[in-house]
Structure formats: C-alpha cells, structure tokens
Write a protein that holds these residues in place. Structure first.
Motif, PDB file in Angstrom:
ATOM      1  N   ILE A  60      11.449  63.490  82.337  1.00 28.52           N
ATOM      2  CA  ILE A  60      10.208  62.730  82.134  1.00 28.52           C
ATOM      3  C   ILE A  60      10.072  62.340  80.668  1.00 28.52           C
ATOM      4  CG2 ILE A  60       7.691  62.778  82.311  1.00 28.52           C
ATOM      5  CD1 ILE A  60       7.991  64.851  84.531  1.00 28.52           C
ATOM      6  N   VAL A  61      10.333  63.271  79.774  1.00 28.88           N
ATOM      7  CA  VAL A  61      10.220  62.999  78.335  1.00 28.88           C
ATOM      8  C   VAL A  61      11.171  61.880  77.926  1.00 28.88           C
ATOM      9  CG1 VAL A  61      10.612  63.956  76.032  1.00 28.88           C
ATOM     10  CG2 VAL A  61       9.399  65.312  77.758  1.00 28.88           C
ATOM     11  N   GLU A  62      12.409  61.932  78.377  1.00 36.38           N
ATOM     12  CA  GLU A  62      13.406  60.920  77.998  1.00 36.38           C
ATOM     13  C   GLU A  62      13.063  59.551  78.577  1.00 36.38           C
ATOM     14  OE1 GLU A  62      17.331  62.216  78.947  1.00 36.38           O
ATOM     15  OE2 GLU A  62      17.069  64.179  77.980  1.00 36.38           O
ATOM     16  N   LEU A  63      12.705  59.514  79.855  1.00 36.13           N
ATOM     17  CA  LEU A  63      12.393  58.226  80.472  1.00 36.13           C
ATOM     18  C   LEU A  63      11.106  57.631  79.910  1.00 36.13           C
ATOM     19  CD1 LEU A  63      13.306  58.932  84.226  1.00 36.13           C
ATOM     20  CD2 LEU A  63      14.642  57.664  82.522  1.00 36.13           C
ATOM     21  N   ALA A  64      10.126  58.477  79.602  1.00 33.92           N
ATOM     22  CA  ALA A  64       8.868  57.992  79.024  1.00 33.92           C
ATOM     23  C   ALA A  64       9.112  57.376  77.650  1.00 33.92           C
ATOM     24  CB  ALA A  64       7.855  59.132  78.928  1.00 33.92           C
ATOM     25  N   ALA A  65      10.001  57.981  76.870  1.00 36.56           N
ATOM     26  CA  ALA A  65      10.307  57.443  75.539  1.00 36.56           C
ATOM     27  C   ALA A  65      10.961  56.072  75.644  1.00 36.56           C
ATOM     28  CB  ALA A  65      11.220  58.414  74.792  1.00 36.56           C
ATOM     29  N   GLU A  66      11.780  55.882  76.671  1.00 36.51           N
ATOM     30  CA  GLU A  66      12.478  54.604  76.851  1.00 36.51           C
ATOM     31  C   GLU A  66      11.511  53.471  77.167  1.00 36.51           C
ATOM     32  OE1 GLU A  66      15.407  55.117  79.862  1.00 36.51           O
ATOM     33  OE2 GLU A  66      16.555  56.632  78.751  1.00 36.51           O
ATOM     34  N   ILE A  67      10.428  53.766  77.892  1.00 40.14           N
ATOM     35  CA  ILE A  67       9.510  52.691  78.301  1.00 40.14           C
ATOM     36  C   ILE A  67       8.205  52.703  77.520  1.00 40.14           C
ATOM     37  CG2 ILE A  67      10.483  52.682  80.634  1.00 40.14           C
ATOM     38  CD1 ILE A  67       7.971  54.187  81.573  1.00 40.14           C
ATOM     39  N   GLY A  68       8.065  53.648  76.602  1.00 40.96           N
ATOM     40  CA  GLY A  68       6.850  53.698  75.790  1.00 40.96           C
ATOM     41  C   GLY A  68       5.644  54.251  76.503  1.00 40.96           C
ATOM     42  N   HIS A  69       5.852  55.104  77.491  1.00 39.76           N
ATOM     43  CA  HIS A  69       4.727  55.718  78.210  1.00 39.76           C
ATOM     44  C   HIS A  69       4.273  56.966  77.475  1.00 39.76           C
ATOM     45  CE1 HIS A  69       2.204  56.983  81.557  1.00 39.76           C
ATOM     46  NE2 HIS A  69       2.757  58.182  81.466  1.00 39.76           N
ATOM     47  N   GLN A  70       2.978  57.088  77.238  1.00 39.60           N
ATOM     48  CA  GLN A  70       2.435  58.228  76.514  1.00 39.60           C
ATOM     49  C   GLN A  70       2.226  59.411  77.455  1.00 39.60           C
ATOM     50  OE1 GLN A  70      -1.027  57.343  74.205  1.00 39.60           O
ATOM     51  NE2 GLN A  70      -1.264  59.437  73.426  1.00 39.60           N
ATOM     52  N   LEU A  71       2.732  60.575  77.034  1.00 38.03           N
ATOM     53  CA  LEU A  71       2.611  61.796  77.815  1.00 38.03           C
ATOM     54  C   LEU A  71       1.641  62.768  77.146  1.00 38.03           C
ATOM     55  CD1 LEU A  71       6.416  62.401  78.539  1.00 38.03           C
ATOM     56  CD2 LEU A  71       4.708  61.607  80.186  1.00 38.03           C
ATOM     57  N   PRO A  72       1.099  63.704  77.897  1.00 37.31           N
ATOM     58  CA  PRO A  72       0.216  64.710  77.298  1.00 37.31           C
ATOM     59  C   PRO A  72       0.959  65.689  76.394  1.00 37.31           C
ATOM     60  CG  PRO A  72       0.550  65.140  79.628  1.00 37.31           C
ATOM     61  CD  PRO A  72       1.120  63.795  79.364  1.00 37.31           C
ATOM     62  N   ALA A  73       2.291  65.759  76.517  1.00 38.34           N
ATOM     63  CA  ALA A  73       3.130  66.596  75.653  1.00 38.34           C
ATOM     64  C   ALA A  73       4.540  66.022  75.683  1.00 38.34           C
ATOM     65  CB  ALA A  73       3.127  68.044  76.119  1.00 38.34           C
ATOM     66  N   THR A  74       5.255  66.123  74.579  1.00 42.89           N
ATOM     67  CA  THR A  74       6.616  65.582  74.519  1.00 42.89           C
ATOM     68  C   THR A  74       7.679  66.670  74.452  1.00 42.89           C
ATOM     69  OG1 THR A  74       6.400  65.351  72.122  1.00 42.89           O
ATOM     70  CG2 THR A  74       5.909  63.410  73.461  1.00 42.89           C
ATOM     71  N   ASP A  75       7.273  67.912  74.357  1.00 40.19           N
ATOM     72  CA  ASP A  75       8.210  69.022  74.464  1.00 40.19           C
ATOM     73  C   ASP A  75       8.349  69.367  75.949  1.00 40.19           C
ATOM     74  OD1 ASP A  75       9.670  71.496  73.309  1.00 40.19           O
ATOM     75  OD2 ASP A  75       8.173  72.333  74.695  1.00 40.19           O
ATOM     76  N   PRO A  76       9.561  69.403  76.487  1.00 40.99           N
ATOM     77  CA  PRO A  76       9.726  69.626  77.925  1.00 40.99           C
ATOM     78  C   PRO A  76       9.040  70.887  78.445  1.00 40.99           C
ATOM     79  CG  PRO A  76      11.773  68.840  76.994  1.00 40.99           C
ATOM     80  CD  PRO A  76      10.848  69.088  75.838  1.00 40.99           C
ATOM     81  N   GLU A  77       9.138  71.984  77.688  1.00 43.13           N
ATOM     82  CA  GLU A  77       8.514  73.222  78.156  1.00 43.13           C
ATOM     83  C   GLU A  77       7.001  73.091  78.193  1.00 43.13           C
ATOM     84  OE1 GLU A  77       8.009  76.921  79.701  1.00 43.13           O
ATOM     85  OE2 GLU A  77       9.892  75.804  79.478  1.00 43.13           O
ATOM     86  N   ARG A  78       6.426  72.535  77.137  1.00 46.69           N
ATOM     87  CA  ARG A  78       4.974  72.355  77.103  1.00 46.69           C
ATOM     88  C   ARG A  78       4.515  71.355  78.169  1.00 46.69           C
ATOM     89  NH1 ARG A  78       2.721  70.653  71.559  1.00 46.69           N
ATOM     90  NH2 ARG A  78       0.824  70.748  72.827  1.00 46.69           N
ATOM     91  N   LEU A  79       5.334  70.339  78.414  1.00 48.62           N
ATOM     92  CA  LEU A  79       4.974  69.363  79.440  1.00 48.62           C
ATOM     93  C   LEU A  79       4.966  70.014  80.826  1.00 48.62           C
ATOM     94  CD1 LEU A  79       4.292  66.412  80.087  1.00 48.62           C
ATOM     95  CD2 LEU A  79       6.747  65.997  80.376  1.00 48.62           C
ATOM     96  N   GLY A  80       5.965  70.845  81.088  1.00 48.94           N
ATOM     97  CA  GLY A  80       5.992  71.555  82.363  1.00 48.94           C
ATOM     98  C   GLY A  80       4.776  72.429  82.544  1.00 48.94           C
ATOM     99  N   GLU A  81       4.357  73.089  81.473  1.00 48.26           N
ATOM    100  CA  GLU A  81       3.151  73.925  81.528  1.00 48.26           C
ATOM    101  C   GLU A  81       1.906  73.085  81.773  1.00 48.26           C
ATOM    102  OE1 GLU A  81       3.259  75.906  77.801  1.00 48.26           O
ATOM    103  OE2 GLU A  81       4.857  77.310  78.380  1.00 48.26           O
ATOM    104  N   TRP A  82       1.866  71.894  81.160  1.00 46.27           N
ATOM    105  CA  TRP A  82       0.710  71.017  81.360  1.00 46.27           C
ATOM    106  C   TRP A  82       0.598  70.597  82.817  1.00 46.27           C
ATOM    107  CZ3 TRP A  82       0.077  66.207  83.410  1.00 46.27           C
ATOM    108  CH2 TRP A  82      -1.203  65.636  83.275  1.00 46.27           C
ATOM    109  N   PHE A  83       1.708  70.219  83.433  1.00 50.07           N
ATOM    110  CA  PHE A  83       1.679  69.801  84.838  1.00 50.07           C
ATOM    111  C   PHE A  83       1.150  70.926  85.721  1.00 50.07           C
ATOM    112  CE2 PHE A  83       4.529  66.213  83.816  1.00 50.07           C
ATOM    113  CZ  PHE A  83       3.962  65.232  84.609  1.00 50.07           C
ATOM    114  N   ALA A  84       1.651  72.128  85.504  1.00 46.23           N
ATOM    115  CA  ALA A  84       1.232  73.251  86.328  1.00 46.23           C
ATOM    116  C   ALA A  84      -0.255  73.551  86.135  1.00 46.23           C
ATOM    117  CB  ALA A  84       2.067  74.485  85.989  1.00 46.23           C
ATOM    118  N   ALA A  85      -0.710  73.520  84.884  1.00 49.44           N
ATOM    119  CA  ALA A  85      -2.115  73.819  84.606  1.00 49.44           C
ATOM    120  C   ALA A  85      -3.039  72.744  85.169  1.00 49.44           C
ATOM    121  CB  ALA A  85      -2.332  73.957  83.106  1.00 49.44           C
ATOM    122  N   ALA A  86      -2.647  71.485  85.010  1.00 49.57           N
ATOM    123  CA  ALA A  86      -3.476  70.386  85.505  1.00 49.57           C
ATOM    124  C   ALA A  86      -3.551  70.393  87.028  1.00 49.57           C
ATOM    125  CB  ALA A  86      -2.926  69.050  85.007  1.00 49.57           C
TER     126      ALA A  86
END
Length: 394
Positions: A60-86
C-alpha cells in the motif's frame, strides 16, 4: 430470542486447566491441541476473503507513493496498526471506511495484478490450498480501466502468484467471486461479467456493503439472471443486520451460501437445560445444508458478536450447521486462516478432527465443479488430516 453465551457451548478451552490438551468436540478424543505453527502447515480452504481487505501494508505504501495518494501513515508497520485500530470500532460502517485507502491503490492493471499475485502467495504461505477471493470490479475504474480489464488483471495476478507459490512448494488454487455493491445500481452488469468469465477463473457472484437500508431484494434482477444462467452466488447477509436479511437472501434471492450469516443465532434459543430449539429459519438453513461463511475476528470487529469466546460458531458447530471458517479482511483484522483456526482451538478446545470438519465443509461448499471439489478433499485434505490425527491422537 435469547442469543446463547459461551457458557452454553461445550469444549471451551478457556475453562480447561490443561492448556495443551483438548477434547475433540466431534469424536470425544483426547488430543494434543494443534499449535499455530502446526495449523499453518495443515491444508485449509477459504471461501470468504476480500482482495481489497488483504493487501500487504508495504505494498500500500509503495503503490500510494506512485500515484500520490495520502495515507494516514507511511511506515508499513504503523500503517498496519492504523488499519486494525480503525477497523476495531464495533461498527460495520466505520469498518468499511478503511477500504478507501486500499481501493485507491488498486486502480491500475499493474496495481491490481500485484495485489492479486501477493494475495495468492500470502494465502499459500499460510497453508491455504483452495481460496475464493472476492472483489468489486466497479470500485476499480477511477483511472480509466474497463470492467473486463479489471477482471483480467486480477486473474492474471492470481495465476502469477499461484505459479510462484507452487515453485516455492506451496501449491494453491485461487479463483474469484465478482462482487456488486449493495448501495449501487450495477449488480446486473457485474452478474453478466461473472457469467462471461466463469470459465476463466470467476466461479461466482456476491453483493456486499452496508446491509441496513440496502436489502438484497434491490438486486433481484441480477439474482434471477444468475439462476437462469445456472451460475453460483452468495450474499452478504446476517452480519450487521438480522434475520430479515438472511430470509430475503435465501427465500427471495435464492443464495447458495450466506456471507457471514452469523445472526442466524437469533433464531436459536437455548434453555436452562442446555437444549437448543431452532426457529423455522434456522431449521431451514440447517436442513438445507446452506453454508455459513463465518469470519470470527471480523465478526467481533464489526460488533456482530462480543468476543471469540462468545461467537455462535461454537453452538452452530455442535448443532451441525454447515459452518466454515474464513478471514474476511486479513489486513483489517491482522489475521490469517491459521490464526482464525488457532483462536477457535483456544476458545472451544477444538482438535484436528474439528479443523478437518471445517475444512471439508468449506470444500463441499465451494463453487468449483463437484469432481474438482472431491479431488481436493480426497487427494489433499483428507490424507493430510489423517496423518495429523494418527500422529497426535493420544
């Protein structure tokens, strides 16, 4: 009607003083409780897994960077935690909102193909030998793809990932279901697409999305078309909404399976003596052997049940409903098929015989042709579990 609590179910590992021993609820055999590591190596069949709910955070982080999509976190581990918490909000609506970020990076052929290939590899690495993965083609058109291009990209990705898995010694058969969104009006178009590609790896159709306010009967034309075409379909029903959703899915729409269907428990009453009395709908579902695509961790996250220990799967298993175990969304639930099985081993004291029963149930309920289902059951699943049963039965 009263929904029974975990105290009404037998075999709860939480009340057993022996952490590593369990009583097989099916055969009454004293067995060593399967460990997570052992379960990973056992063959598993998966019927309810969403492609856009199982991405690797790093992807998700790599593909989002390619298309300019803003994520709630750009570190893969933190992003995974965000998905689970949300997703862990107790609300199906809030749970579904997390998909905005995964769907956003699945809008190109390359992105779809990569996600599908990695899905096949990840499932195979977890010991899944057969998987039906679903997704909604209508959600992947924002960057100009056509519906056929979406389907063909995903099928190509599954083929690529399955080939890599086989080369790594983990063969897997991955097929897909095409999903239409309940709140949209493209179900007939998606149903026709499923029929068009049914000889290329699309084995069925589904509708998904928020249940409340969007009954399955809104898509009755699509279901009637699929029945005329002798095509298979399942319907998300009985997850956030109750018995009316299940009744409509079966009696109005003719669903072959129930996506979740966990609320069928509302039509079962357990008395003080522990005896279960089935209502008319629950009895029909059991009598007709209608498969329930239960997703334990997801059901807890969306508020359909209070906890794994209180999940109706225990009672439904004991009453011999056609129960299957599924992941739903591996990213949001931070789960896998092996983890789901392990959670049930801990909660209900299941042994290898029970895990085999769940697995065979899934293969019996798959949308593959009968002879292909039988081949996987007899040549892969049963021999592997026979070895496990003989090795670990005391």
């Amino acid at each position: 009607m009263r929904r029974p609590g975990s105290e009404a179910r037998r075999g709860s590992g939480r009340s057993c003083p022996f952490l590593h021993l369990a009583i097989s609820a099916r055969y009454g055999q004293l067995m060593v409780a399967p460990s997570l590591a052992e379960i990973i190596n056992a063959p598993k069949a998966l019927l309810h897994d969403h492609l856009d709910g199982g991405l690797r955070p790093a992807t998700i982080v790599e593909l989002a960077a390619e298309i300019g999509h803003q994520l709630p976190a750009t570190d893969p581990e933190r992003l995974g935690e965000w998905f689970a918490a949300a997703a862990d909000s107790g609300s199906l609506v809030r749970y579904l909102e997390t998909f905005a970020h995964t769907v956003a990076v699945m809008q190109t052929e390359a992105g779809l193909r990569r996600v599908a290939a990695e899905c096949a590899e990840d499932l195979a690495a977890d010991g899944v030998v057969y998987a039906e993965v679903r997704y909604a083609p209508e959600q992947h058109l924002e960057r100009g793809l056509t519906l056929p291009q979406v389907v063909e990209a995903v099928l190509a990705g599954f083929a690529e990932g399955s080939a890599r898995a086989a080369a790594a010694g983990r063969p897997i058969r991955v097929v897909c279901l095409l999903t239409a969104m309940r709140h949209a009006a493209r179900s007939m178009e998606i149903a026709e697409l499923a029929v068009r590609y049914r000889d290329a790896g699309v084995v069925g159709f589904d509708i998904a999305g928020a249940e409340a306010g969007y009954p399955p009967t809104r898509h009755i034309d699509a279901f009637s078309y699929l029945q005329r075409e002798n095509a298979h379909f399942t319907i998300h029903a009985g997850e956030a909404f109750g018995l009316p959703s299940i009744w409509q899915a079966l009696q109005w729409c003719g669903a072959d399976r129930l996506g979740h269907g966990v609320r069928i428990i509302d039509d079962i009453t357990v008395g003080a003596d522990g005896k279960a009395v089935l209502g008319r709908l629950a009895a029909y579902v059991r009598d007709k052997r209608i498969p329930l695509e239960l997703c334990p961790s997801s059901n807890v996250q969306t508020g359909a049940v209070a906890s794994i220990a209180a999940h109706p799967i225990g009672l439904l298993h004991d009453l011999r409903f056609r129960v299957t175990i599924n992941t739903d969304n591996r990213l949001m639930s931070r789960t896998s098929m092996s983890r789901e099985m392990s959670l049930l081993v801990d909660a209900f004291g299941y042994g290898w015989a029970d895990l085999q029963w769940f697995t065979v149930n899934a293969m019996k309920s798959s949308f593959l042709p009968f002879d292909e289902r039988l081949k996987i059951i007899n040549e892969i699943i049963k021999p592997a579990y026979a070895k496990l049963l003989s090795q670990y039965t005391a």
